[in-house]
Scaffold this motif. Structure first.
Motif, short mmCIF file in Angstrom:
data_model
loop_
_atom_site.label_atom_id
_atom_site.label_comp_id
_atom_site.label_asym_id
_atom_site.label_seq_id
_atom_site.Cartn_x
_atom_site.Cartn_y
_atom_site.Cartn_z
N MET A 53 5.31 -9.69 1.06
CA MET A 53 5.71 -8.28 1.07
C MET A 53 6.85 -8.04 0.10
O MET A 53 6.83 -7.07 -0.67
CB MET A 53 6.12 -7.86 2.48
CG MET A 53 6.61 -6.45 2.59
SD MET A 53 7.35 -6.07 4.17
CE MET A 53 8.76 -7.14 4.20
N PHE A 56 5.51 -8.35 -3.58
CA PHE A 56 4.73 -7.18 -3.97
C PHE A 56 5.61 -5.94 -4.09
O PHE A 56 5.40 -5.10 -4.96
CB PHE A 56 3.58 -6.92 -3.00
CG PHE A 56 2.41 -7.84 -3.22
CD1 PHE A 56 1.78 -7.89 -4.45
CD2 PHE A 56 1.92 -8.63 -2.19
CE1 PHE A 56 0.69 -8.72 -4.66
CE2 PHE A 56 0.84 -9.46 -2.40
CZ PHE A 56 0.23 -9.51 -3.63
N PHE A 85 -0.66 0.24 -6.37
CA PHE A 85 -1.35 -0.91 -5.77
C PHE A 85 -0.34 -1.86 -5.11
O PHE A 85 -0.51 -2.25 -3.95
CB PHE A 85 -2.16 -1.67 -6.83
CG PHE A 85 -2.69 -2.98 -6.33
CD1 PHE A 85 -3.79 -3.02 -5.49
CD2 PHE A 85 -2.07 -4.17 -6.69
CE1 PHE A 85 -4.26 -4.23 -5.02
CE2 PHE A 85 -2.54 -5.38 -6.23
CZ PHE A 85 -3.64 -5.42 -5.38
N PHE A 86 0.70 -2.24 -5.84
CA PHE A 86 1.64 -3.23 -5.31
C PHE A 86 2.48 -2.68 -4.16
O PHE A 86 2.75 -3.39 -3.18
CB PHE A 86 2.54 -3.77 -6.43
CG PHE A 86 1.83 -4.74 -7.32
CD1 PHE A 86 1.43 -5.98 -6.85
CD2 PHE A 86 1.54 -4.41 -8.63
CE1 PHE A 86 0.77 -6.88 -7.66
CE2 PHE A 86 0.89 -5.30 -9.46
CZ PHE A 86 0.48 -6.54 -8.97
N THR A 89 0.21 -2.53 -1.13
CA THR A 89 -0.01 -3.89 -0.62
C THR A 89 1.21 -4.36 0.18
O THR A 89 1.06 -5.02 1.21
CB THR A 89 -0.30 -4.85 -1.78
OG1 THR A 89 -1.42 -4.36 -2.52
CG2 THR A 89 -0.61 -6.24 -1.28
N ILE A 92 0.98 -2.72 3.56
CA ILE A 92 -0.06 -3.35 4.38
C ILE A 92 0.45 -4.68 4.95
O ILE A 92 0.20 -5.01 6.11
CB ILE A 92 -1.35 -3.54 3.57
CG1 ILE A 92 -1.98 -2.17 3.32
CG2 ILE A 92 -2.33 -4.46 4.27
CD1 ILE A 92 -3.11 -2.19 2.30
N ALA A 93 1.18 -5.45 4.13
CA ALA A 93 1.75 -6.71 4.62
C ALA A 93 2.76 -6.44 5.73
O ALA A 93 2.82 -7.18 6.72
CB ALA A 93 2.41 -7.47 3.47
#
Length: 124
Positions: A53, A56, A85-86, A89, A92-93
């Motif tokens: 996390m 990203f 995107f990053f 992500t 989401i993590a």
């Protein structure tokens, strides 16, 4: 915060039992719950999720900075999509850690309840 049932249980216990329950604690603080994520069977997975996390998130911030500083529209779109995107992500993590957080919270509540039942059963 103690509710009515916790208050009744506390009144039924003697000083020694109450001291044991105080050590277990009625409620964990947020920092204690976060620390519990790094103990147990899936602590390595949680550490990897947090590390990923942070990586990203850092890459996403860098891409967002580049998108902000680029002049050409095509490059702004490229860096903006990479940043999106990053950063998503990373979110989401972070959401992936919530089930572990909640499971530890439930385990603590179950342990506290087991201790209260055992102490009350020993009195009878």
């Amino acid at each position: 915060m103690m509710d009515r049932l916790d208050k009744m249980i506390s009144e039924a216990l003697d000083d020694e039992d109450r001291e044991i329950l105080e050590r277990i604690g009625w409620e964990q603080s947020s920092f204690d719950m976060a620390g519990d994520m790094f103990r147990g069977k899936i602590s390595v997975l949680n550490l990897l999720l947090i590390f990923g996390m942070l990586v990203f998130f850092g890459i996403g911030l860098y891409a967002a900075w580049k998108a902000y500083n680029v002049v050409e529209v095509v490059n702004v779109v490229r860096w903006g999509l990479a940043a999106t995107f990053f950063l998503l992500t990373a979110v989401i993590a972070k959401v992936g850690l919530l089930p572990s957080f909640q499971a530890n919270r439930m385990l603590h509540a179950i342990r506290r309840l087991e201790m209260q039942i055992a102490l009350l059963a020993a009195k009878r």
